[in-house]
Motif scaffolding. Structure first.
Motif, PDB file in Angstrom:
ATOM      1  N   GLU A 142      -8.331 -13.787  49.229  1.00 62.61           N
ATOM      2  CA  GLU A 142      -8.488 -14.961  48.362  1.00 62.61           C
ATOM      3  C   GLU A 142      -7.169 -15.467  47.790  1.00 62.61           C
ATOM      4  O   GLU A 142      -7.094 -16.601  47.306  1.00 62.61           O
ATOM      5  CB  GLU A 142      -9.463 -14.648  47.227  1.00 62.61           C
ATOM      6  CG  GLU A 142     -10.891 -14.449  47.705  1.00 62.61           C
ATOM      7  CD  GLU A 142     -11.798 -13.926  46.605  1.00 62.61           C
ATOM      8  OE1 GLU A 142     -12.815 -14.598  46.333  1.00 62.61           O
ATOM      9  OE2 GLU A 142     -11.502 -12.864  46.038  1.00 62.61           O
ATOM     10  N   TYR A 188      -5.654 -16.731  39.041  1.00 65.19           N
ATOM     11  CA  TYR A 188      -6.249 -15.877  38.024  1.00 65.19           C
ATOM     12  C   TYR A 188      -5.817 -16.357  36.649  1.00 65.19           C
ATOM     13  O   TYR A 188      -4.638 -16.610  36.410  1.00 65.19           O
ATOM     14  CB  TYR A 188      -5.820 -14.416  38.230  1.00 65.19           C
ATOM     15  CG  TYR A 188      -6.503 -13.776  39.416  1.00 65.19           C
ATOM     16  CD1 TYR A 188      -7.767 -13.223  39.283  1.00 65.19           C
ATOM     17  CD2 TYR A 188      -5.900 -13.748  40.672  1.00 65.19           C
ATOM     18  CE1 TYR A 188      -8.410 -12.653  40.367  1.00 65.19           C
ATOM     19  CE2 TYR A 188      -6.532 -13.183  41.763  1.00 65.19           C
ATOM     20  CZ  TYR A 188      -7.789 -12.635  41.605  1.00 65.19           C
ATOM     21  OH  TYR A 188      -8.430 -12.069  42.682  1.00 65.19           O
ATOM     22  N   ASP A 189      -6.791 -16.483  35.740  1.00 63.21           N
ATOM     23  CA  ASP A 189      -6.478 -16.972  34.398  1.00 63.21           C
ATOM     24  C   ASP A 189      -6.005 -15.826  33.506  1.00 63.21           C
ATOM     25  O   ASP A 189      -5.793 -14.697  33.972  1.00 63.21           O
ATOM     26  CB  ASP A 189      -7.687 -17.697  33.781  1.00 63.21           C
ATOM     27  CG  ASP A 189      -8.903 -16.788  33.596  1.00 63.21           C
ATOM     28  OD1 ASP A 189      -8.751 -15.539  33.636  1.00 63.21           O
ATOM     29  OD2 ASP A 189     -10.007 -17.307  33.402  1.00 63.21           O
ATOM     30  N   ASP A 190      -5.830 -16.127  32.195  1.00 62.18           N
ATOM     31  CA  ASP A 190      -5.301 -15.125  31.280  1.00 62.18           C
ATOM     32  C   ASP A 190      -6.262 -13.970  31.019  1.00 62.18           C
ATOM     33  O   ASP A 190      -5.892 -12.971  30.406  1.00 62.18           O
ATOM     34  CB  ASP A 190      -4.892 -15.776  29.950  1.00 62.18           C
ATOM     35  CG  ASP A 190      -6.049 -16.494  29.282  1.00 62.18           C
ATOM     36  OD1 ASP A 190      -7.098 -16.686  29.929  1.00 62.18           O
ATOM     37  OD2 ASP A 190      -5.903 -16.876  28.110  1.00 62.18           O
ATOM     38  N   LYS A 191      -7.510 -14.094  31.489  1.00 59.69           N
ATOM     39  CA  LYS A 191      -8.494 -13.016  31.370  1.00 59.69           C
ATOM     40  C   LYS A 191      -8.652 -12.281  32.714  1.00 59.69           C
ATOM     41  O   LYS A 191      -9.576 -11.498  32.880  1.00 59.69           O
ATOM     42  CB  LYS A 191      -9.833 -13.563  30.897  1.00 59.69           C
ATOM     43  CG  LYS A 191      -9.789 -14.226  29.519  1.00 59.69           C
ATOM     44  CD  LYS A 191     -11.155 -14.735  29.136  1.00 59.69           C
ATOM     45  CE  LYS A 191     -11.130 -15.369  27.743  1.00 59.69           C
ATOM     46  NZ  LYS A 191     -10.242 -16.542  27.670  1.00 59.69           N
ATOM     47  N   LEU A 192      -7.755 -12.578  33.651  1.00 62.14           N
ATOM     48  CA  LEU A 192      -7.768 -11.985  34.993  1.00 62.14           C
ATOM     49  C   LEU A 192      -9.046 -12.319  35.757  1.00 62.14           C
ATOM     50  O   LEU A 192      -9.514 -11.542  36.590  1.00 62.14           O
ATOM     51  CB  LEU A 192      -7.564 -10.467  34.928  1.00 62.14           C
ATOM     52  CG  LEU A 192      -6.239 -10.002  34.324  1.00 62.14           C
ATOM     53  CD1 LEU A 192      -6.148  -8.489  34.353  1.00 62.14           C
ATOM     54  CD2 LEU A 192      -5.056 -10.621  35.061  1.00 62.14           C
ATOM     55  N   GLU A 193      -9.596 -13.489  35.460  1.00 60.01           N
ATOM     56  CA  GLU A 193     -10.769 -13.969  36.172  1.00 60.01           C
ATOM     57  C   GLU A 193     -10.331 -15.046  37.163  1.00 60.01           C
ATOM     58  O   GLU A 193      -9.519 -15.915  36.829  1.00 60.01           O
ATOM     59  CB  GLU A 193     -11.799 -14.536  35.188  1.00 60.01           C
ATOM     60  CG  GLU A 193     -12.384 -13.484  34.253  1.00 60.01           C
ATOM     61  CD  GLU A 193     -13.361 -14.078  33.253  1.00 60.01           C
ATOM     62  OE1 GLU A 193     -13.493 -15.328  33.217  1.00 60.01           O
ATOM     63  OE2 GLU A 193     -13.985 -13.312  32.510  1.00 60.01           O
ATOM     64  N   GLU A 194     -10.872 -14.977  38.374  1.00 65.07           N
ATOM     65  CA  GLU A 194     -10.483 -15.939  39.394  1.00 65.07           C
ATOM     66  C   GLU A 194     -11.059 -17.316  39.100  1.00 65.07           C
ATOM     67  O   GLU A 194     -12.228 -17.456  38.743  1.00 65.07           O
ATOM     68  CB  GLU A 194     -10.949 -15.463  40.768  1.00 65.07           C
ATOM     69  CG  GLU A 194     -10.424 -16.316  41.897  1.00 65.07           C
ATOM     70  CD  GLU A 194     -10.874 -15.821  43.250  1.00 65.07           C
ATOM     71  OE1 GLU A 194     -10.472 -16.429  44.246  1.00 65.07           O
ATOM     72  OE2 GLU A 194     -11.638 -14.844  43.297  1.00 65.07           O
ATOM     73  N   GLN A 195     -10.220 -18.340  39.233  1.00 65.23           N
ATOM     74  CA  GLN A 195     -10.622 -19.716  38.991  1.00 65.23           C
ATOM     75  C   GLN A 195     -10.308 -20.556  40.230  1.00 65.23           C
ATOM     76  O   GLN A 195      -9.357 -20.272  40.957  1.00 65.23           O
ATOM     77  CB  GLN A 195      -9.874 -20.285  37.778  1.00 65.23           C
ATOM     78  CG  GLN A 195     -10.070 -19.531  36.491  1.00 65.23           C
ATOM     79  CD  GLN A 195     -11.507 -19.587  35.981  1.00 65.23           C
ATOM     80  OE1 GLN A 195     -12.258 -20.492  36.334  1.00 65.23           O
ATOM     81  NE2 GLN A 195     -11.891 -18.617  35.165  1.00 65.23           N
TER      82      GLN A 195
END
Length: 206
Positions: free
Chosen positions: A170, A61-68
């Protein structure tokens, strides 16, 4: 926290300038002391702050809490009932000694995180239960995935099957252990170690 003039204020040479070099000082409470951050002894920020940057994952999870997607490989849910997930390790994924990362590393990690593999020589608790064989900070992989990941020791693919639906599938499988190193230092063949992990053979794994 750094004293004035040490670069912590961005005032070092090139600090803040476009295209220039910048200096960033980072401090924390103790020096790095263990690569084994999944053990009770090694589970400390001082260690994980280093190992997180050294190891790849299937996702994060990136700094925007979006999964990458991660650099280790890809994962694909192939079934909902039962929940089954297939992992494909990148062909160029290697350990620091050049040994390819394979399914063996995740099978051994699963065993290390499995509380149902108990120490036959351990001291029983008040309810008569033996302690887990390995000193892992989590028992989730072995609890939610009751049987070992399916795959050959040298394969770049493996599949896990959950006992029941699991919302965080995930991120449950991420780290792995260098099975070839464990086998060598234990005086075992790699396939022997992997077979023992799959069979939950506590005597052999001890």
């Amino acid at each position: 926290c750094t004293p004035p003039g040490s670069g912590g204020d961005g005032g070092g040479e090139g600090g803040g300038g476009e295209g220039g070099d910048s200096l960033l000082n980072v401090g924390w409470n103790e020096p790095f002391r263990s690569m084994n951050t999944m053990t009770a002894n090694g589970n400390a920020v001082a260690n994980s702050i280093v190992t997180y940057m050294m190891n790849d994952n299937f996702g994060y999870y990136d700094d925007k809490l979006e999964e990458q997607p991660g650099d280790l490989g890809k994962m694909e849910k192939v079934s909902d009932d039962p929940l089954k997930v297939k992992y494909t390790i990148n062909e160029d994924a290697k350990w620091s000694d050049g040994t390819p990362v394979t399914a063996a590393d995740f099978i051994v990690q699963w065993a290390a995180d499995n509380p149902t593999i108990t120490d036959p020589n351990g001291e029983k608790d008040e309810e008569g239960n033996l302690p887990p064989l390995f000193d892992s900070i989590t028992g989730d992989p072995g609890t939610y995935i009751p049987e070992a990941p399916e795959g050959e020791a040298d394969s770049k693919e493996f599949t896990v099957t959950y006992a029941e639906p699991y919302a965080d599938w995930e991120i449950l499988i991420g780290s792995a252990l260098p099975a070839h190193v464990i086998a060598e230092q234990s005086g075992m063949e790699l396939t022997e170690l992997v077979d023992a992990a799959k069979a939950k053979d506590a005597e052999a794994l001890a």
